[in-house]
Write a protein that holds these residues in place. Sequence first.
Motif, PDB file in Angstrom:
ATOM      1  N   LYS A  73      12.496   2.335  -8.472  1.00 15.06           N
ATOM      2  CA  LYS A  73      11.879   1.778  -9.929  1.00 15.06           C
ATOM      3  C   LYS A  73      10.392   2.102  -9.641  1.00 15.06           C
ATOM      4  CE  LYS A  73      15.997   0.365 -10.852  1.00 15.06           C
ATOM      5  NZ  LYS A  73      16.737   1.098 -12.132  1.00 15.06           N
ATOM      6  N   ASP A  74      10.046   2.736  -8.619  1.00 10.12           N
ATOM      7  CA  ASP A  74       8.414   3.252  -8.801  1.00 10.12           C
ATOM      8  C   ASP A  74       7.696   1.956  -8.715  1.00 10.12           C
ATOM      9  OD1 ASP A  74       6.177   4.696  -8.212  1.00 10.12           O
ATOM     10  OD2 ASP A  74       5.983   5.084 -10.343  1.00 10.12           O
ATOM     11  N   VAL A  75       7.986   0.966  -7.936  1.00  6.31           N
ATOM     12  CA  VAL A  75       7.126  -0.314  -7.977  1.00  6.31           C
ATOM     13  C   VAL A  75       6.474  -0.333  -6.647  1.00  6.31           C
ATOM     14  CG1 VAL A  75       7.549  -2.938  -7.762  1.00  6.31           C
ATOM     15  CG2 VAL A  75       9.003  -1.650  -9.440  1.00  6.31           C
ATOM     16  N   GLU A  76       5.227  -0.760  -6.724  1.00  5.88           N
ATOM     17  CA  GLU A  76       4.200  -0.818  -5.540  1.00  5.88           C
ATOM     18  C   GLU A  76       4.676  -1.664  -4.394  1.00  5.88           C
ATOM     19  OE1 GLU A  76      -0.674  -1.043  -4.795  1.00  5.88           O
ATOM     20  OE2 GLU A  76       0.106  -1.371  -6.859  1.00  5.88           O
ATOM     21  N   HIS A  77       4.963  -2.915  -4.667  1.00  2.03           N
ATOM     22  CA  HIS A  77       5.108  -3.928  -3.596  1.00  2.03           C
ATOM     23  C   HIS A  77       6.534  -4.390  -3.465  1.00  2.03           C
ATOM     24  CE1 HIS A  77       0.682  -4.342  -3.516  1.00  2.03           C
ATOM     25  NE2 HIS A  77       0.574  -4.490  -4.588  1.00  2.03           N
ATOM     26  N   ALA A  78       7.015  -4.328  -2.240  1.00  2.78           N
ATOM     27  CA  ALA A  78       8.218  -5.129  -2.149  1.00  2.78           C
ATOM     28  C   ALA A  78       8.144  -6.128  -1.312  1.00  2.78           C
ATOM     29  CB  ALA A  78       9.118  -3.805  -1.474  1.00  2.78           C
ATOM     30  N   LEU A  79       8.608  -7.221  -1.510  1.00  4.98           N
ATOM     31  CA  LEU A  79       8.674  -8.602  -0.674  1.00  4.98           C
ATOM     32  C   LEU A  79       9.950  -9.317  -0.394  1.00  4.98           C
ATOM     33  CD1 LEU A  79       5.638 -10.210  -2.576  1.00  4.98           C
ATOM     34  CD2 LEU A  79       5.524  -8.655  -0.962  1.00  4.98           C
ATOM     35  N   THR A  80       9.872 -10.021   0.805  1.00  2.11           N
ATOM     36  CA  THR A  80      11.052 -10.934   1.058  1.00  2.11           C
ATOM     37  C   THR A  80      10.722 -12.232   0.337  1.00  2.11           C
ATOM     38  OG1 THR A  80      10.306 -11.696   3.100  1.00  2.11           O
ATOM     39  CG2 THR A  80      11.768  -9.812   3.072  1.00  2.11           C
ATOM     40  N   TYR A  81      11.752 -13.151   0.338  1.00  8.69           N
ATOM     41  CA  TYR A  81      11.472 -14.481  -0.490  1.00  8.69           C
ATOM     42  C   TYR A  81      10.343 -15.242   0.624  1.00  8.69           C
ATOM     43  CZ  TYR A  81      15.726 -14.019  -3.100  1.00  8.69           C
ATOM     44  OH  TYR A  81      16.515 -13.543  -3.945  1.00  8.69           O
ATOM     45  N   ASP A  82      10.333 -14.915   1.718  1.00  8.78           N
ATOM     46  CA  ASP A  82       9.377 -15.552   2.625  1.00  8.78           C
ATOM     47  C   ASP A  82       7.813 -15.021   2.458  1.00  8.78           C
ATOM     48  OD1 ASP A  82      11.042 -17.120   3.844  1.00  8.78           O
ATOM     49  OD2 ASP A  82      11.312 -15.845   5.729  1.00  8.78           O
ATOM     50  N   ASP A  83       7.747 -13.617   2.363  1.00  5.32           N
ATOM     51  CA  ASP A  83       6.506 -13.065   1.828  1.00  5.32           C
ATOM     52  C   ASP A  83       5.943 -13.719   0.675  1.00  5.32           C
ATOM     53  OD1 ASP A  83       6.856 -11.275   4.024  1.00  5.32           O
ATOM     54  OD2 ASP A  83       7.650  -9.778   2.831  1.00  5.32           O
TER      55      ASP A  83
END
Length: 355
Positions: free
Chosen positions: A68-78
């Motif tokens: 989706k060309d999204v800059e940030h990928a986080l986990t729930y903990d992040d």
Amino acid sequence: MDLEVPTAFDERDWERPVDGGPLRFAVVGLGWFGPDVAIPAIAESDYCETTTVVSGDRAKAERVADEKDVEHALTYDDFADGEAADAYDAVYVVTPNALHLPHVETAADLGKHVLCEKPLEATADRARQCVEACDEAGVELMTAYRMQTTRSVRWVRDTVQDGAIGDPVQVRGAFGYNLIAAGEDTDQWRLDPDLAGGGPLMDLGIYPLNTARFVLDSDPVAVHASTVEGPPEFDGLEKYCAFTMEFPDGPVAQCDTGYEVAGTNYFEVGGTRGRIRVDRPFDVDGDRRITVEQEGEETAVDVDEPSEMVEEFDYFATGVLTDMEIGPDGEHGHFDVRTTEAVYESAETGERVDL
């Protein structure tokens, strides 16, 4: 017949100048709806963009971010730790119902506005905690009832409120389908009582319940309900639910929903001088038809309108970026969960339950 039914809905009745923006979203929860429906709607919107995606699975978050060309990928903990918090202004929560509260609380702690999927939580107590967290943080909380931003449904609401069909007397609404016949996996969170908080009432029946409140511009004062328990795969949840809501000054809403019933999807209001019916109102970007009956004459039109998901995100962004009051707010969503609990109580006891 003196009521003209539009075929195209070209204007946002809530539109106003928006300065600043876009409103940057973190999308929390990457089941099918987030990546396949919400993120494309945000991309199509006028005032929003997705800058962050959040999942319990890091690999999934990274994959969706790449696709989706999204800059940030986080986990729930992040996300809970506040990582990349400067990259977004608002959070869209689209996790299973009973997981809404911790993410809403995290967003509130970070000073982020919240658009939270319906129902607001799995229990009324947890829904109340969502409201309190956002109130204490001074951030906006909107319950994501997309029907309330759908142009055709807003037209129905305004038409009823203007008295075009006389005094509202009766509302009928239904939303259900045969989950098993559709070949869906029964090992899913919607059939997990701990995650869903209930069966089809919490997933589908909430649509006619809330749309009745919206169109009547009123809250029910009592409910009476019946449920039918589902097969073992439903883990004690109902497979069918029918409920009646009593509104002040007389209107009564009769609603039903189910996971083991042939597809049903309609909403109608009967008044002292006419009736309005919407067919397929609750599908995402469904092909809706509005039928108006007055004085023995009937007119039906197929509706042409934009995506209600795009409308929902732009409506929320407009509220955040301007002084527009946002509704349905968190307390509105809390009331619905209180109502579903009353429905289950009535079904169990066989008694009318006051709200």
